[in-house]
Write a protein that holds these residues in place. Structure first.
Motif, PDB file in Angstrom:
ATOM      1  N   ALA A  47      -2.041  10.528  -0.199  1.00 43.81           N
ATOM      2  CA  ALA A  47      -2.800   9.777  -1.200  1.00 43.81           C
ATOM      3  C   ALA A  47      -4.298   9.977  -1.031  1.00 43.81           C
ATOM      4  O   ALA A  47      -5.066   9.820  -1.985  1.00 43.81           O
ATOM      5  CB  ALA A  47      -2.449   8.288  -1.107  1.00 43.81           C
ATOM      6  N   ARG A  48      -4.720  10.321   0.176  1.00 44.21           N
ATOM      7  CA  ARG A  48      -6.134  10.593   0.451  1.00 44.21           C
ATOM      8  C   ARG A  48      -6.485  12.066   0.298  1.00 44.21           C
ATOM      9  O   ARG A  48      -7.607  12.469   0.571  1.00 44.21           O
ATOM     10  CB  ARG A  48      -6.471  10.135   1.866  1.00 44.21           C
ATOM     11  N   ARG A  92       0.832   7.216  -6.385  1.00 40.28           N
ATOM     12  CA  ARG A  92      -0.260   8.195  -6.505  1.00 40.28           C
ATOM     13  C   ARG A  92       0.227   9.608  -6.193  1.00 40.28           C
ATOM     14  O   ARG A  92      -0.132  10.567  -6.890  1.00 40.28           O
ATOM     15  CB  ARG A  92      -1.403   7.808  -5.555  1.00 40.28           C
ATOM     16  N   VAL A  93       1.025   9.729  -5.159  1.00 41.98           N
ATOM     17  CA  VAL A  93       1.527  11.049  -4.783  1.00 41.98           C
ATOM     18  C   VAL A  93       2.468  11.590  -5.853  1.00 41.98           C
ATOM     19  O   VAL A  93       2.392  12.768  -6.230  1.00 41.98           O
ATOM     20  CB  VAL A  93       2.233  10.982  -3.413  1.00 41.98           C
ATOM     21  N   GLU A 111       7.438  16.557  -8.839  1.00 35.69           N
ATOM     22  CA  GLU A 111       7.767  15.144  -8.732  1.00 35.69           C
ATOM     23  C   GLU A 111       9.268  14.928  -8.632  1.00 35.69           C
ATOM     24  O   GLU A 111       9.735  14.106  -7.835  1.00 35.69           O
ATOM     25  CB  GLU A 111       7.223  14.350  -9.926  1.00 35.69           C
ATOM     26  N   ARG A 141       0.840  -1.203   0.000  1.00 40.70           N
ATOM     27  CA  ARG A 141       0.000   0.000   0.000  1.00 40.70           C
ATOM     28  C   ARG A 141       0.875   1.253   0.000  1.00 40.70           C
ATOM     29  O   ARG A 141       0.562   2.237  -0.688  1.00 40.70           O
ATOM     30  CB  ARG A 141      -0.921   0.007   1.217  1.00 40.70           C
ATOM     31  N   ALA A 157       2.419  10.935  -9.032  1.00 35.87           N
ATOM     32  CA  ALA A 157       1.608  11.315 -10.189  1.00 35.87           C
ATOM     33  C   ALA A 157       0.909  12.650  -9.944  1.00 35.87           C
ATOM     34  O   ALA A 157       0.821  13.494 -10.852  1.00 35.87           O
ATOM     35  CB  ALA A 157       0.584  10.224 -10.481  1.00 35.87           C
ATOM     36  N   ARG A 158       0.413  12.848  -8.740  1.00 35.42           N
ATOM     37  CA  ARG A 158      -0.288  14.108  -8.450  1.00 35.42           C
ATOM     38  C   ARG A 158       0.679  15.284  -8.467  1.00 35.42           C
ATOM     39  O   ARG A 158       0.358  16.363  -8.993  1.00 35.42           O
ATOM     40  CB  ARG A 158      -0.996  14.010  -7.098  1.00 35.42           C
ATOM     41  N   ARG A 217       1.989   1.839  -3.475  1.00 38.67           N
ATOM     42  CA  ARG A 217       0.892   2.399  -4.286  1.00 38.67           C
ATOM     43  C   ARG A 217       0.665   3.868  -3.945  1.00 38.67           C
ATOM     44  O   ARG A 217       0.449   4.704  -4.842  1.00 38.67           O
ATOM     45  CB  ARG A 217      -0.393   1.604  -4.053  1.00 38.67           C
ATOM     46  N   ASP A 218       0.713   4.184  -2.663  1.00 36.30           N
ATOM     47  CA  ASP A 218       0.558   5.583  -2.250  1.00 36.30           C
ATOM     48  C   ASP A 218       1.674   6.449  -2.829  1.00 36.30           C
ATOM     49  O   ASP A 218       1.435   7.582  -3.271  1.00 36.30           O
ATOM     50  CB  ASP A 218       0.573   5.690  -0.724  1.00 36.30           C
TER      51      ASP A 218
END
Length: 498
Positions: free
Chosen positions: A314-315, A251-252, A278, A244, A254-255, A247-248
């Motif tokens: 990530a949230r 995601r971070v 990034e 996880r 990419a954002r 994955r987080d």
């Protein structure tokens, strides 16, 4: 990250030397004092660029810490390089005498400041170290290019090959028949170059936090090491889910690639915002977060706080991540205060492989770089985008894009030939700077290279406090054989925030 002095003024006709060694030790007022040891210090004039007397010379400073038992000959001389490019050896005499103290009863310790560093003529060329933290990538590349402009043809004198030849000139001037090499981080690049150029002078070697001469200019191993580190610290601590966390991380990244966050930072006494892109995020995570991991087992290191910060980000809650990145950047700025990255930029851009032909124009270099990044296969850069991580490299990627082709050194090309001597390579298995995969490649360069993975530590595993790694290093240097490494299993997992 040089301890020698000479008792007699020598005048030797050494290959490449301009003249002899400096005056006797008492005239070297900077010579360190080491309790229980006599220390000999001196300097050696060297040509800046072979065959170009018009470009002047450099003076190489060295110090030799003599063994405590001086009645008989030394059983060996340990030649140390602490890393960098830019690490001072002489100034770190206390670190190395403490680390190698068990050997110094009957071994000498030779510390030489590389040209452009410390007692060997500090080089500055207009690349403030803090720029790595605060400058946008294009601004940093322009500073590196300006460094080359400021140096002009003198830039060609600052290469690992030239430094390796300086080391051997000092060895010869002191009448040392062979040396035992001990390199940390960049020292694991410089000293293998020495081993290739002067193979008959190498008795044995230890390389810690190692990478090979033929390093990947885009940094794939480091990118993959970040994900591997997250999986390892989560599994070993039981405080998080490693998959996880990875994955987080993706995601971070990419954002931040799409919309950078902003980090408040005090720079030069003034408050400002620094864009967390990034590439900047990747640089902090693979590099700064690897330093001193495992050095204080009772504390949660930066990397141990990362999974929880990534989970929040990530949230959509960036507060903990922004605070953590700001803390890292502030620490880096404090560590870099007053430093110039000139020698690091010059050696890196002269020596390291590049993803473009050296003679290419700026536009052609950009196209080659973009093509190299575009050819990346899925997963080659772990959770990061190929471009985002390649631009995160503090000494590779597109870092040398504006380094001129004319009047400077050329990337060093390994001959593929190394001396057949005992070699031990150690890498921390939580190190993103010199990833474990690179350590294995570094060991494989040598016919008798042995690789040892050190669990639960980051960059430069000797910093772990149990003394296990230091004991392995000293035992190998003494006997030339890989000792019992079972104590490594007792190095505790790093703490991770729940």
């Amino acid at each position: 990250m040089t301890l020698t002095s000479i008792v007699l003024a020598l005048s030797l006709a050494l290959p490449g030397a301009l003249s002899g060694v400096s005056a006797p030790a008492q005239e070297a007022t900077w010579c360190p004092e080491v309790p229980g040891h006599r220390v000999e210090c001196g300097t050696l004039p060297r040509p800046l660029v072979q065959g170009r007397p018009d470009l002047g010379a450099v003076t190489v400073g060295y110090a030799r810490i003599l063994r405590r038992e001086t009645a008989g000959p030394a059983k060996g001389t340990i030649l140390v390089n602490p890393g960098g490019p830019g690490g001072q050896a002489i100034a770190q005499h206390e670190t190395f005498t403490a680390l190698l103290g068990g050997l110094l009863t009957d071994h000498d310790l030779l510390l030489v400041d590389p040209r452009g560093v410390g007692r060997s003529g500090p080089l500055t060329c207009g690349v403030p170290a803090g720029a790595v933290v605060t400058e946008p990538r294009e601004g940093l590349l322009r500073l590196v290019g300006r460094c080359a402009d400021n140096l002009g043809p003198r830039a060609a004198g600052y290469t690992s090959a030239a430094t390796a030849d300086d080391l051997d000139a000092v060895r010869a001037a002191l009448g040392i028949p062979k040396v035992m090499l001990y390199g940390l981080s960049y020292g694991t690049y410089l000293l293998p170059v020495y081993a290739q150029r002067h193979p008959e002078r190498v008795q044995s070697a230890v390389f810690s936090a190692a990478y090979p001469i033929g390093l990947d200019p885009l940094g794939r191993e480091s990118a993959q090491a970040v994900s591997l580190t997250l999986r390892r610290i989560c599994e070993r601590s039981g405080a998080c889910d490693g998959e996880r966390a990875v994955r987080d991380l993706g995601r971070v990244a990419a954002r931040l690639r799409a919309v950078p966050a902003r980090v408040p930072l005090t720079v030069g006494g003034r408050n400002r915002w620094v864009a967390l892109t990034e590439d900047r995020f990747a640089q902090l995570v693979y590099s700064s977060a690897s330093v001193a991991v495992g050095a204080v087992p009772s504390e949660v290191p930066v990397v141990g706080r990362l999974p929880r910060a990534l989970r929040g980000a990530a949230r959509g809650d960036d507060r903990e991540l922004v605070a953590l990145m700001g803390e890292i950047m502030a620490g880096d700025l404090a560590a870099y205060e007053g430093m110039d990255m000139g020698i690091a930029a010059t050696v890196s851009c002269n020596d390291y492989p590049r993803p473009w032909p050296v003679g290419a124009s700026l536009a052609e270099r950009r196209r080659h770089f973009e093509r190299a990044v575009g050819r990346a296969r899925p997963g080659e850069f772990g959770a990061f985008s190929p471009l985002g991580f390649a631009r995160a490299q503090a000494d590779a990627g597109d870092y040398c894009l504006r380094w001129p082709a004319k009047g400077t050194g050329r990337p060093y090309v390994s001959t593929g030939s190394f001396p057949d001597v005992p070699v031990l390579v150690l890498n921390g298995d939580l190190d993103g700077i010199t990833a474990e995969a690179n350590g294995r490649k570094a060991a494989a360069q040598f016919p008798r290279g042995v690789f040892v993975s050190v669990p639960n530590v980051g960059h430069v595993s000797e910093f772990e406090p149990s003394g296990c790694v230091a004991g392995v290093v000293t035992a190998f240097l003494r006997d030339g054989r890989t000792p019992d490494t079972s104590c490594l299993a007792a190095i505790p997992p790093v703490k991770v925030s729940g």
